[in-house]
Design a protein around this motif. Structure first.
Motif, PDB file in Angstrom:
ATOM      1  N   LYS A 181      -0.185   0.089   4.105  1.00 21.58           N
ATOM      2  CA  LYS A 181       1.223   0.290   3.769  1.00 21.58           C
ATOM      3  C   LYS A 181       1.615   1.751   3.969  1.00 21.58           C
ATOM      4  O   LYS A 181       0.808   2.653   3.771  1.00 21.58           O
ATOM      5  CB  LYS A 181       1.495  -0.116   2.315  1.00 21.58           C
ATOM      6  CG  LYS A 181       1.115  -1.558   2.013  1.00 21.58           C
ATOM      7  CD  LYS A 181       1.863  -2.544   2.901  1.00 21.58           C
ATOM      8  CE  LYS A 181       1.359  -3.956   2.739  1.00 21.58           C
ATOM      9  NZ  LYS A 181       2.016  -4.880   3.704  1.00 21.58           N
ATOM     10  N   THR A 182       2.866   1.960   4.356  1.00 20.51           N
ATOM     11  CA  THR A 182       3.362   3.314   4.583  1.00 20.51           C
ATOM     12  C   THR A 182       3.485   4.063   3.260  1.00 20.51           C
ATOM     13  O   THR A 182       3.374   3.474   2.174  1.00 20.51           O
ATOM     14  CB  THR A 182       4.733   3.278   5.266  1.00 20.51           C
ATOM     15  OG1 THR A 182       5.674   2.659   4.369  1.00 20.51           O
ATOM     16  CG2 THR A 182       4.678   2.513   6.588  1.00 20.51           C
ATOM     17  N   ALA A 183       3.747   5.362   3.362  1.00 17.88           N
ATOM     18  CA  ALA A 183       3.974   6.165   2.161  1.00 17.88           C
ATOM     19  C   ALA A 183       5.122   5.577   1.349  1.00 17.88           C
ATOM     20  O   ALA A 183       5.033   5.456   0.112  1.00 17.88           O
ATOM     21  CB  ALA A 183       4.266   7.611   2.558  1.00 17.88           C
ATOM     22  N   TYR A 184       6.210   5.216   2.011  1.00 17.73           N
ATOM     23  CA  TYR A 184       7.356   4.606   1.342  1.00 17.73           C
ATOM     24  C   TYR A 184       6.938   3.330   0.619  1.00 17.73           C
ATOM     25  O   TYR A 184       7.265   3.125  -0.557  1.00 17.73           O
ATOM     26  CB  TYR A 184       8.435   4.290   2.381  1.00 17.73           C
ATOM     27  CG  TYR A 184       9.727   3.758   1.800  1.00 17.73           C
ATOM     28  CD1 TYR A 184      10.845   4.575   1.687  1.00 17.73           C
ATOM     29  CD2 TYR A 184       9.837   2.417   1.392  1.00 17.73           C
ATOM     30  CE1 TYR A 184      12.040   4.084   1.162  1.00 17.73           C
ATOM     31  CE2 TYR A 184      11.024   1.927   0.865  1.00 17.73           C
ATOM     32  CZ  TYR A 184      12.124   2.761   0.746  1.00 17.73           C
ATOM     33  OH  TYR A 184      13.294   2.271   0.219  1.00 17.73           O
ATOM     34  N   GLN A 185       6.177   2.472   1.296  1.00 17.75           N
ATOM     35  CA  GLN A 185       5.794   1.190   0.719  1.00 17.75           C
ATOM     36  C   GLN A 185       4.798   1.350  -0.423  1.00 17.75           C
ATOM     37  O   GLN A 185       4.801   0.555  -1.368  1.00 17.75           O
ATOM     38  CB  GLN A 185       5.218   0.290   1.807  1.00 17.75           C
ATOM     39  CG  GLN A 185       6.255  -0.186   2.812  1.00 17.75           C
ATOM     40  CD  GLN A 185       5.640  -0.896   3.999  1.00 17.75           C
ATOM     41  OE1 GLN A 185       4.498  -0.634   4.373  1.00 17.75           O
ATOM     42  NE2 GLN A 185       6.397  -1.794   4.603  1.00 17.75           N
ATOM     43  N   ASN A 186       3.936   2.364  -0.363  1.00 22.38           N
ATOM     44  CA  ASN A 186       3.011   2.603  -1.470  1.00 22.38           C
ATOM     45  C   ASN A 186       3.770   2.935  -2.746  1.00 22.38           C
ATOM     46  O   ASN A 186       3.399   2.482  -3.832  1.00 22.38           O
ATOM     47  CB  ASN A 186       2.043   3.735  -1.117  1.00 22.38           C
ATOM     48  CG  ASN A 186       0.732   3.244  -0.541  1.00 22.38           C
ATOM     49  OD1 ASN A 186      -0.165   2.824  -1.273  1.00 22.38           O
ATOM     50  ND2 ASN A 186       0.623   3.254   0.780  1.00 22.38           N
ATOM     51  N   ILE A 187       4.830   3.732  -2.611  1.00 25.51           N
ATOM     52  CA  ILE A 187       5.641   4.068  -3.782  1.00 25.51           C
ATOM     53  C   ILE A 187       6.477   2.868  -4.205  1.00 25.51           C
ATOM     54  O   ILE A 187       6.593   2.545  -5.394  1.00 25.51           O
ATOM     55  CB  ILE A 187       6.537   5.283  -3.479  1.00 25.51           C
ATOM     56  CG1 ILE A 187       5.672   6.491  -3.083  1.00 25.51           C
ATOM     57  CG2 ILE A 187       7.402   5.635  -4.686  1.00 25.51           C
ATOM     58  CD1 ILE A 187       6.466   7.659  -2.525  1.00 25.51           C
ATOM     59  N   GLU A 188       7.026   2.172  -3.228  1.00 26.08           N
ATOM     60  CA  GLU A 188       7.840   0.987  -3.478  1.00 26.08           C
ATOM     61  C   GLU A 188       7.051  -0.086  -4.222  1.00 26.08           C
ATOM     62  O   GLU A 188       7.589  -0.802  -5.076  1.00 26.08           O
ATOM     63  CB  GLU A 188       8.337   0.442  -2.140  1.00 26.08           C
ATOM     64  CG  GLU A 188       9.280  -0.739  -2.238  1.00 26.08           C
ATOM     65  CD  GLU A 188       9.682  -1.238  -0.859  1.00 26.08           C
ATOM     66  OE1 GLU A 188      10.814  -1.736  -0.715  1.00 26.08           O
ATOM     67  OE2 GLU A 188       8.856  -1.147   0.066  1.00 26.08           O
ATOM     68  N   PHE A 189       5.772  -0.187  -3.922  1.00 19.50           N
ATOM     69  CA  PHE A 189       4.916  -1.193  -4.536  1.00 19.50           C
ATOM     70  C   PHE A 189       4.921  -1.084  -6.054  1.00 19.50           C
ATOM     71  O   PHE A 189       4.969  -2.089  -6.774  1.00 19.50           O
ATOM     72  CB  PHE A 189       3.492  -1.024  -3.995  1.00 19.50           C
ATOM     73  CG  PHE A 189       2.504  -2.019  -4.534  1.00 19.50           C
ATOM     74  CD1 PHE A 189       2.500  -3.320  -4.082  1.00 19.50           C
ATOM     75  CD2 PHE A 189       1.566  -1.648  -5.487  1.00 19.50           C
ATOM     76  CE1 PHE A 189       1.588  -4.249  -4.577  1.00 19.50           C
ATOM     77  CE2 PHE A 189       0.649  -2.556  -5.981  1.00 19.50           C
ATOM     78  CZ  PHE A 189       0.664  -3.855  -5.527  1.00 19.50           C
TER      79      PHE A 189
END
Length: 336
Positions: free
Chosen positions: A95-103
């Motif tokens: 997962k991208t940096a954005y998606q890691n935080i979004e998770f």
């Protein structure tokens, strides 16, 4: 904010306690360094705050709550108010940096409108607003740790625990991470950081608590890593009598970080306070009882689903194209 009342933790009968007769309090808004040799009890202290292990004797209070009175099904809610940062980042590699935080937001049911606002705010706060579409392997070590901190802080926890967050970083990069943790602390979050990083402690001049053999032997306001106090082991003033660590060795031969031994893990796994929260750690392998990455983020109704990360995220995320990034060996100047 965090209080230990005469707390002792023994993993196996006949062993030396990992923590013994612990009476200490961390108040709201403090920044505290936990220092001490491997095996001194730092990691056990943090695991008790997370209610990952329960004390053998005594009481642990977090945010005014007696953790012994919190049922296992409420533990995920407790952990959502406690951010956790690790030495090895523990990002989801696919997962991208954005998606890691979004998770961290998606798994607790945060509305998409709120997610779209909060994630860019976090990326900007950690200085990665232009790198949200990069995968972890496309980021430097310092950038990965910034993503991990953003993920831990995105829910605005009242407590942030950091276990050797600068251990894998060069001094200059570590300084940036410390500045980020200091900024989070200034926003009102209590920060407790376990570390062997002498430079970090000496630079910050915050409260320093030293542990030796499960006991607190030093508690100094605006302290430094070394001290003339005769009870200090890390200063070389007291012999490092580590013989009891054969009972519960905490030194990991691979990376030198504090981890509990197999007997401690099995004992902790049997503790009712942990609940049924064993999940994948995001690297494709089953997590050990020490891994609390997913446990910090997922409530009980989703704990089983997260074993299959891709299935869980299928509806939660709209896949974004990945921006090819530089190799880890490139300098910032070369990247520009």
């Amino acid at each position: 904010m965090i209080r230990f009342d005469d707390v002792t933790k023994t993993y196996m009968r006949g062993q030396h306690p990992a923590v013994e007769n612990l009476d200490i309090e961390f108040t709201r808004g403090e920044f505290v360094f936990l220092v001490g040799a491997s095996g001194s009890g730092k990691s056990t202290l943090m695991r008790m705050v997370l209610k990952e292990v329960a004390p053998t004797r005594g009481t642990v209070y977090v945010a005014g709550k007696d953790l012994s009175r919190i049922p296992s099904w409420k533990v995920p809610a407790l952990r959502r108010d406690i951010g956790m940062v690790f030495q090895d980042f523990r990002l989801l590699p696919s997962k991208t940096a954005y998606q890691n935080i979004e998770f961290a937001l998606a798994v607790i049911g945060t509305p998409r409108k709120v997610v779209r606002r909060l994630v860019p705010e976090m990326l900007e706060m950690v200085g990665l607003e232009d790198k949200g579409k990069r995968l972890p392997h496309e980021l430097s070590g310092g950038e990965q740790q910034r993503v991990a901190i953003a993920r831990a802080y995105v829910n605005r926890p009242s407590i942030l625990l950091a276990d050797e967050p600068t251990g894998n970083l060069d001094p200059a990069t570590a300084g940036g991470i410390l500045d980020l943790l200091a900024e989070i602390n200034e926003r009102g979050t209590t920060v407790v950081m376990a570390t062997h990083d002498r430079t970090a402690v000496d630079r910050m001049h915050r409260r320093v608590v030293e542990m030796v053999g499960g006991l607190v032997v030093r508690d100094e306001e605006r302290g430094t890593y070394a001290t003339p106090a005769p009870v200090s082991v890390i200063s070389g003033n007291l012999p490092d009598d580590s013989g009891h660590r054969e009972d519960h060795p905490l030194e990991d031969a691979q990376d030198g970080t504090d981890t509990e031994d197999a007997s401690a893990e099995s004992s902790a796994a049997a503790d009712d306070s942990r609940g049924d929260l064993s999940v994948a750690d995001g690297t494709g392998s089953a997590s050990s009882p020490d891994d609390v990455l997913e446990e910090d983020l997922i409530d009980e109704r989703e704990a089983l689903q997260v074993r299959d990360e891709d299935l869980l995220l299928e509806d939660a995320f709209a896949e974004e194209p990945v921006v090819s990034g530089p190799s880890l060996d490139e300098t910032e100047e070369e990247r520009r």
